[in-house]
Design a protein around this motif. Structure first.
Motif, PDB file in Angstrom:
ATOM      1  N   PRO A 181      10.946  43.214 -36.079  1.00  0.00           N
ATOM      2  CA  PRO A 181      11.589  44.127 -35.137  1.00  0.00           C
ATOM      3  C   PRO A 181      11.475  45.568 -35.642  1.00  0.00           C
ATOM      4  CG  PRO A 181      13.186  42.528 -36.017  1.00  0.00           C
ATOM      5  CD  PRO A 181      11.891  42.305 -36.718  1.00  0.00           C
ATOM      6  N   ALA A 182      11.464  46.516 -34.738  1.00  0.00           N
ATOM      7  CA  ALA A 182      11.362  47.929 -35.104  1.00  0.00           C
ATOM      8  C   ALA A 182      12.549  48.381 -35.948  1.00  0.00           C
ATOM      9  CB  ALA A 182      11.261  48.787 -33.849  1.00  0.00           C
ATOM     10  N   SER A 183      13.624  47.631 -35.940  1.00  0.00           N
ATOM     11  CA  SER A 183      14.826  47.989 -36.696  1.00  0.00           C
ATOM     12  C   SER A 183      14.888  47.329 -38.074  1.00  0.00           C
ATOM     13  CB  SER A 183      16.067  47.583 -35.897  1.00  0.00           C
ATOM     14  OG  SER A 183      16.053  46.183 -35.669  1.00  0.00           O
TER      15      SER A 183
ATOM     16  N   PHE B 151       7.318  40.484 -28.920  1.00  0.00           N
ATOM     17  CA  PHE B 151       8.653  40.501 -28.333  1.00  0.00           C
ATOM     18  C   PHE B 151       9.066  41.958 -28.166  1.00  0.00           C
ATOM     19  CE2 PHE B 151       8.992  39.690 -32.913  1.00  0.00           C
ATOM     20  CZ  PHE B 151       9.800  40.727 -33.342  1.00  0.00           C
ATOM     21  N   THR B 152      10.187  42.210 -27.494  1.00  0.00           N
ATOM     22  CA  THR B 152      10.656  43.572 -27.271  1.00  0.00           C
ATOM     23  C   THR B 152      10.879  44.274 -28.602  1.00  0.00           C
ATOM     24  OG1 THR B 152      11.727  42.871 -25.238  1.00  0.00           O
ATOM     25  CG2 THR B 152      12.469  44.965 -26.174  1.00  0.00           C
TER      26      THR B 152
END
Length: 102
Positions: free
Chosen positions: A27-29, A81-82
């Motif tokens: 994830p980008a986070s 994924f998003t």
């Protein structure tokens, strides 16, 4: 296995050899990837994270890195994924001063 091969990377006045040791989708986070201060002085945590979560992992290259070794992280968007990111981690190996390799 990824079919990417990078043999050298040039910064001003120096050329470095790179060896890819991990490819991940995160994830980008994901702070363990995107908050470099967490592993700026000791990359053991980064290597553990990569070992446990990588789509591709090269233990020989990763195990050869010293605790204060340099790692180049390349990221791009992914459609997995998003807010997914594909991350390529490469060991930055010894460089040669004034090299014009490339």
């Amino acid at each position: 296995k990824p079919q990417v091969e990078i043999t050298t990377c040039r910064w001003p006045e120096r050329s470095y050899r790179l060896e890819i040791f991990a490819v991940l989708t995160v994830p980008a986070s994901e702070e363990r990837i995107f908050h470099a201060a967490l592993w700026q002085n000791d990359i053991a945590g980064l290597l553990d994270y990569a070992r446990e979560n990588a789509l591709h992992f090269s233990p020989d290259t990763a195990n050869a890195l010293p605790p204060d070794g340099r790692v180049l992280a390349l990221t791009t968007c992914s459609s997995e994924f998003t807010n997914a990111r594909t991350v390529v981690l490469a060991a930055v190996l010894s460089g040669e001063s004034g090299s014009s390799g490339g």
